[in-house]
Structures are given as C-alpha cells and as structure tokens.
Design an enzyme around this catalytic site. Structure first.
Site, PDB file in Angstrom:
ATOM      1  N   SER A  72       0.816  -1.217   0.000  1.00  9.43           N
ATOM      2  CA  SER A  72       0.000   0.000   0.000  1.00  9.43           C
ATOM      3  C   SER A  72       0.848   1.265   0.000  1.00  9.43           C
ATOM      4  O   SER A  72       0.322   2.354   0.187  1.00  9.43           O
ATOM      5  CB  SER A  72      -0.974  -0.016   1.173  1.00  9.43           C
ATOM      6  OG  SER A  72      -0.271  -0.239   2.348  1.00  9.43           O
ATOM      7  N   THR A  74       4.225   1.360   1.551  1.00  5.57           N
ATOM      8  CA  THR A  74       5.092   1.386   2.737  1.00  5.57           C
ATOM      9  C   THR A  74       6.456   2.009   2.421  1.00  5.57           C
ATOM     10  O   THR A  74       6.975   2.824   3.186  1.00  5.57           O
ATOM     11  CB  THR A  74       5.320  -0.069   3.226  1.00  5.57           C
ATOM     12  OG1 THR A  74       4.100  -0.789   3.111  1.00  5.57           O
ATOM     13  CG2 THR A  74       5.842  -0.102   4.637  1.00  5.57           C
ATOM     14  N   HIS A 135       3.286  -4.200   9.677  1.00  7.72           N
ATOM     15  CA  HIS A 135       2.066  -4.523   8.923  1.00  7.72           C
ATOM     16  C   HIS A 135       0.976  -5.070   9.858  1.00  7.72           C
ATOM     17  O   HIS A 135      -0.080  -5.468   9.382  1.00  7.72           O
ATOM     18  CB  HIS A 135       2.351  -5.609   7.881  1.00  7.72           C
ATOM     19  CG  HIS A 135       3.145  -5.139   6.686  1.00  7.72           C
ATOM     20  ND1 HIS A 135       2.956  -3.932   6.071  1.00  7.72           N
ATOM     21  CD2 HIS A 135       4.125  -5.774   5.967  1.00  7.72           C
ATOM     22  CE1 HIS A 135       3.779  -3.820   5.031  1.00  7.72           C
ATOM     23  NE2 HIS A 135       4.501  -4.912   4.956  1.00  7.72           N
ATOM     24  N   ARG A 294       7.435  -0.450  -8.877  1.00 10.20           N
ATOM     25  CA  ARG A 294       6.876  -1.028 -10.106  1.00 10.20           C
ATOM     26  C   ARG A 294       6.306   0.088 -10.979  1.00 10.20           C
ATOM     27  O   ARG A 294       6.951   0.534 -11.906  1.00 10.20           O
ATOM     28  CB  ARG A 294       5.812  -2.086  -9.765  1.00 10.20           C
ATOM     29  CG  ARG A 294       5.346  -2.903 -10.960  1.00 10.20           C
ATOM     30  CD  ARG A 294       4.272  -3.892 -10.552  1.00 10.20           C
ATOM     31  NE  ARG A 294       3.056  -3.240 -10.131  1.00 10.20           N
ATOM     32  CZ  ARG A 294       2.047  -2.911 -10.943  1.00 10.20           C
ATOM     33  NH1 ARG A 294       2.114  -3.201 -12.221  1.00 10.20           N
ATOM     34  NH2 ARG A 294       0.962  -2.315 -10.467  1.00 10.20           N
ATOM     35  N   GLY A 296       3.822   2.633  -9.289  1.00 10.65           N
ATOM     36  CA  GLY A 296       3.529   3.717  -8.357  1.00 10.65           C
ATOM     37  C   GLY A 296       2.364   4.585  -8.784  1.00 10.65           C
ATOM     38  O   GLY A 296       2.359   5.790  -8.540  1.00 10.65           O
TER      39      GLY A 296
HETATM   40  P1  A3P Z   1       2.641  -0.736  -7.651  1.00 11.31           P
HETATM   41  O1  A3P Z   1       2.970  -2.192  -7.632  1.00 11.31           O
HETATM   42  O2  A3P Z   1       1.178  -0.466  -7.879  1.00 11.31           O
HETATM   43  O3  A3P Z   1       3.492   0.042  -8.588  1.00 11.31           O
HETATM   44  P2  A3P Z   1       4.932  -1.350  -0.559  1.00 11.31           P
HETATM   45  O4  A3P Z   1       6.014  -0.374  -0.421  1.00 11.31           O
HETATM   46  O5  A3P Z   1       3.924  -1.291   0.556  1.00 11.31           O
HETATM   47  O6  A3P Z   1       5.434  -2.733  -0.825  1.00 11.31           O
HETATM   48  O7  A3P Z   1       4.067  -0.912  -1.826  1.00 11.31           O
HETATM   49  C1  A3P Z   1       4.621  -1.025  -3.107  1.00 11.31           C
HETATM   50  C2  A3P Z   1       3.817  -0.150  -4.031  1.00 11.31           C
HETATM   51  O8  A3P Z   1       4.167   1.227  -3.803  1.00 11.31           O
HETATM   52  C3  A3P Z   1       4.153  -0.442  -5.482  1.00 11.31           C
HETATM   53  O9  A3P Z   1       2.949  -0.153  -6.194  1.00 11.31           O
HETATM   54  C4  A3P Z   1       5.250   0.573  -5.744  1.00 11.31           C
HETATM   55  O10 A3P Z   1       5.467   0.835  -7.105  1.00 11.31           O
HETATM   56  C5  A3P Z   1       4.692   1.786  -5.012  1.00 11.31           C
HETATM   57  N1  A3P Z   1       5.724   2.771  -4.669  1.00 11.31           N
HETATM   58  C6  A3P Z   1       6.966   2.553  -4.161  1.00 11.31           C
HETATM   59  N2  A3P Z   1       7.617   3.705  -3.994  1.00 11.31           N
HETATM   60  C7  A3P Z   1       6.788   4.687  -4.400  1.00 11.31           C
HETATM   61  C8  A3P Z   1       6.915   6.109  -4.477  1.00 11.31           C
HETATM   62  N3  A3P Z   1       8.009   6.744  -4.110  1.00 11.31           N
HETATM   63  N4  A3P Z   1       5.853   6.787  -4.942  1.00 11.31           N
HETATM   64  C9  A3P Z   1       4.715   6.166  -5.332  1.00 11.31           C
HETATM   65  N5  A3P Z   1       4.549   4.830  -5.285  1.00 11.31           N
HETATM   66  C10 A3P Z   1       5.564   4.093  -4.823  1.00 11.31           C
END
Ligand code: A3P
Length: 329
Positions: A72, A74, A135, A294, A296
């Site tokens: 979400s 993190t 989490h 991925r 974002g």
């Molecule tokens: P997507 O797979 O939809 O791209 P977590 O950090 O909880 O594992 O969540 C990962 C999700 O946050 C991924 O989403 C990732 O691309 C996105 N994410 C990571 N860094 C980000 C950033 N700086 N800004 C926006 N989204 C980000």
C-alpha cells in the site's frame, strides 16, 4: 545501513508450534500457507515475530510507528517520514543523504523483521525519533505503543491496486527466494483476496481498525491514503510534519523544502537510484530493491481486473466499511 543483513532465523518454539497447529490454515492469494490468528492471516514466522514484538517491544513517546498493509506504499511512506524527521541532520539536497544510497527499508526497519531475528533485541541505544514500520493490525500492537502516546501513521490504499501490486510482486520475485510464493492463476488468487486471505489480510479490516482509532485518537494516529499522497504530496507532507510535531517553518516553505522532500522521495527519483536498481534487501529472504518500485500509480487495476472482478471487490469492501465514514476506492 547495509542493505543486505546477514541474519539467523531463530528456531520456532514448541508452544508456538502448538498454537500454529490449532489455527485455521489456508492457501492465500499470493503466499502459502497462511494461518488465521485473531481475524488476520499471517505467514507462520511473521506471526511468531509479531507476537514477540507485541510482548516485548517497549515504546517511547518519541517513537514513530508506520503501519500499512503490504503493497500500500510502505516504501514511499518510510522515505517521506525519514526525510521529514531527519531534515535538520541531512538537508534534502545533501549529497550524503542516506536515502540516496540506502533503500527506504534499510533506514526504517520492520518490527516484524527485527523480532524475527531476535526476540529480545536491544533497541535502547537507537536515538530518537526511532522510526519503525509494521504490517500488524492495531489490535496486535504492543500495549506500550497504545499507551505511550507515540505517533502512529497509517497509510491505506485502494484494495484493487493492492491486489494488482501484490499479484505482480508474486510474479517478479523469484520463487527460490520466496518458496512460499505460489503459482496460481489470477482468477483464483483474486477470489482468495476477496475473501481477505492474503498476508496480513483482510486489508480492509486493518484499514477500518486504524481508521476508527484515528478518529478516536487523532493526536496519536494520522490516517493517510496513497491516493491523496499522489494527488497532492505537498499538503500531505505538511500534515505528516504537523502530526509529528515538526511542522515546516515559513522559511522552509518559502525555501522549497517541502518540494525538495517530495522530489527526493518521488517514485521516479527513488526508482532510478543505483541502490534501488541493483541493491538487495534481506527480509525473510533476499529481495531485490527494484521490486518495491513497479509503477507507483493510482488505478493500475484497470489494466488487469475485469469490470466484474472490480465490481466484486468493490462490493466486499463497501459492505465492510458501510457506515464507518471510510472509503477505499
Ligand atoms: P505498484 O505495484 O502499484 O506500482 P509497498 O512499499 O507497501 O510494498 O508498496 C509497493 C507499491 O508502492 C508499489 O505499487 C510501488 O510501485 C509503489 N511505490 C513505491 N515507492 C513509491 C513512491 N516513491 N511513490 C509512489 N509509489 C511508490
């Protein structure tokens, strides 16, 4: 701040094994097996660590706890809070800023991972503010976190995007690194997700619990949405800094510090750093840093889910959140 930590996984105790045997166990949306404990699905070693964290962690009023469901945002939240709270130590444009050479998971550790490696870690020498992520649901937080008046920040995300993000995560992480990752088709995985059977799921239950607590104790718990961060990062950065008791001064605001933090922690910037392109982390297994970056985006579910899948999950979540004042779409 090494990105790969060499850790020893402790053997599971007999008591814990007995508890585990007594819990419902299911194949999850992405991970297998998952165990159902007090309304939430866990991987076994994570549950054991969460229980150790719940029993032994001693919170301080100066602590900052970042709570999220997996996928979400993190990683993003960790970077933002680290940059805000360390801005007097490292100016955001500082070439030696830790976020330029360390993945956000390396500067803000997960409590479940700390307590997986050592049931009695000595965290007393960590200078304030200690920033940790978790989490676990609010109900699983240690009593000391709930009573210490430390700051909690919860970040939620639209469950459809969480599912899609998780699904991709399950497909890019090599199975040999995560033996518990399973190959099931997206339809079956989605069905399980809709039943809430995913790691730390159901994610809407977790969000609802933190939401209610944030309404009850707004000075302690700040409730954020991934979509709001994407829509207007500057005003969300202000909210975070105010919540943490370190608001941006007018000098900082006029000097562009908020924009600098937003840029430092932006998806494009973090993703393109060498450490996040080629570095690795040790969670319960080795994970390449690039898997946390991925797309974002908001609404990528539209490229993956059929309209009827989307409708189904919307209904599950709407039903669950009905009357709470919280929406996750
Ligand atoms: P997507 O797979 O939809 O791209 P977590 O950090 O909880 O594992 O969540 C990962 C999700 O946050 C991924 O989403 C990732 O691309 C996105 N994410 C990571 N860094 C980000 C950033 N700086 N800004 C926006 N989204 C980000």
């Amino acid at each position: 701040m090494d990105s790969v930590q060499d850790v020893q996984v402790l053997p599971e105790s007999n008591d814990f094994q007995e508890l585990l045997q007594s819990l419902p166990c299911e194949r999850g949306a992405i991970f297998h097996p998952l165990h159902f404990y007090k309304g939430i699905w866990y991987r076994a070693h994570v549950l054991e660590a969460a229980m150790a964290f719940q029993q032994h962690f001693q919170a301080r009023v100066t602590d900052i706890i970042l709570a999220t469901a997996p996928k979400s945002g993190t990683t993003w939240l960790k970077s933002l809070v680290f940059a805000i709270t360390h801005r007097s130590q490292y100016t955001v444009t500082d070439k030696s800023h830790p976020l330029l050479t360390t993945n956000p998971h390396g500067v803000v550790p997960f409590l479940e991972i700390i307590y997986r490696n050592n049931k009695f870690p000595d965290l007393t020498s960590t200078p304030p503010p200690r920033i940790y992520a978790t989490h676990v649901p609010y109900s699983m937080l240690p009593e000391s976190v709930k009573t210490s008046k430390c700051h909690i920040i919860y970040l939620c995300r639209n469950p459809k995007d969480i599912f899609v993000s998780m699904w991709h995560f399950g497909n890019v992480v090599p199975a040999e690194n995560f033996p518990s990752l399973q190959s099931i088709n997206i339809e079956e995985s989605f069905e399980r997700f809709c039943k809430g059977i995913e790691m730390f799921g159901p994610c809407w239950e977790q969000a609802l619990e933190y939401w209610k607590m944030s309404v009850e104790k707004p000075e302690e718990i700040l409730f954020l949405k991934f979509e709001d961060l994407k829509a207007d990062i500057n005003s969300q950065l202000k909210r975070i800094a105010e919540h943490l008791g370190c608001p941006f001064s007018s000098e900082e605001q006029n000097g562009g510090v908020i924009e600098d933090i937003a840029n430092l922690c932006s998806f494009e910037h973090l993703r393109n750093l060498e450490v996040n392109k080629t570095g690795k982390l040790f969670f319960s297994q080795v994970v390449e840093n690039n898997v946390f970056f991925r797309k974002g985006e908001v609404g990528d579910w539209m490229n993956i889910l059929t309209p009827s899948m989307a409708e189904k999950l919307d209904q599950v979540v709407k039903h669950k959140l009905h009357g709470s004042g919280l929406t996750l779409n």
